[in-house]
Design a protein around this motif. Structure first.
Motif, short mmCIF file in Angstrom:
data_model
loop_
_atom_site.label_atom_id
_atom_site.label_comp_id
_atom_site.label_asym_id
_atom_site.label_seq_id
_atom_site.Cartn_x
_atom_site.Cartn_y
_atom_site.Cartn_z
N ARG A 168 0.82 -1.22 0.00
CA ARG A 168 0.00 0.00 0.00
C ARG A 168 0.86 1.26 0.00
O ARG A 168 0.47 2.29 -0.55
N ARG B 274 1.36 2.41 -3.42
CA ARG B 274 0.11 2.62 -4.16
C ARG B 274 0.26 3.64 -5.30
O ARG B 274 -0.22 3.37 -6.40
N GLY C 27 -6.77 -2.37 -4.50
CA GLY C 27 -6.87 -3.08 -3.23
C GLY C 27 -5.66 -3.98 -3.02
O GLY C 27 -5.02 -4.41 -3.99
N GLU D 275 -4.67 -7.28 -0.28
CA GLU D 275 -5.08 -8.12 0.85
C GLU D 275 -4.21 -9.36 0.92
O GLU D 275 -3.71 -9.85 -0.09
N ARG E 169 -10.42 -3.11 -7.48
CA ARG E 169 -11.64 -3.48 -6.74
C ARG E 169 -12.82 -3.84 -7.64
O ARG E 169 -13.52 -4.81 -7.40
#
Length: 150
Positions: free
Chosen positions: A39, A42, A57, A59, A78
Motif C-alpha cells: 500500500r 500505491r 486493493g 489483501e 476493486r
C-alpha cells in the motif's frame, strides 16, 4: 520486501492448521506487514495500472479459522476483482516447503456457494485464459518459466 518474503518462507516449514506461535507470526506478515508495504507503493502501482488510488486493493490471506498451507497476498482492482474468487489479480504465492515465492497473474477459479468452494467449469477458465493475452496485448503461452528461489 525481501525481509518480509523471507520471513514467510522461513515459517512455511512450521505450517500447521492450528494457530501456533509460528502461524500467528506468519499471519501478521501475510495479513498486515506485506499488504502495508504494498500500500505504501500505491502511487506507483496505480500509475502503472492506470487506475485511481481508491480503486486499488491489497489483501493477504492465510486461512480463516484453520491456517491454510499456502498463504497469499494479492494486488487487485476493486471493480474487476472484488474477491479472490472473482476476476484477475497479481498475487504472491508461497510454496508449502518454504523454498519459493511466486509472483503470478491469477484468476478466480472457484465460486463460494455459501457452504463450500465449487470449481469453475474448465471450459470457462480456458476461455478466460485465451481472452487474457488479447486483452493485454501479450502473447499467449501456457508454458511456465522455471521457478526461482527467493
Amino acid at each position: 520486501m525481501d525481509d518480509l518474503l523471507s520471513k514467510v518462507l522461513e515459517l512455511q516449514p512450521s505450517w500447521t492448521a492450528a494457530n501456533t506461535k509460528e502461524m500467528k507470526e506468519r499471519g501478521a506478515v501475510i495479513r498486515q506487514h506485506l499488504p502495508d508495504l504494498l500500500r505504501q507503493n500505491r502511487p506507483r502501482l496505480t500509475a502503472a495500472l492506470g487506475v485511481p488510488p481508491g480503486d486499488l486493493g491489497v489483501e493477504g490471506r492465510d486461512g480463516t479459522g484453520l491456517k491454510s498451507e499456502i498463504p497469499w497476498v494479492r494486488v487487485f482492482v476493486r471493480e474487476q476483482s472484488p474477491s479472490s474468487t472473482t476476476g484477475w489479480y497479481v498475487v504472491y504465492l508461497f510454496s508449502a516447503t518454504g523454498r519459493r515465492v511466486y509472483l503470478s497473474l491469477n484468476q478466480g477459479t472457484t465460486i463460494w456457494t455459501g457452504g463450500v468452494f465449487k470449481a469453475r467449469r474448465v471450459e470457462d477458465l480456458r476461455a478466460r485464459v485465451d481472452w487474457g493475452p488479447a486483452a493485454t496485448g501479450g502473447s499467449h503461452s501456457r508454458a511456465r518459466g522455471p521457478a526461482r528461489d527467493h
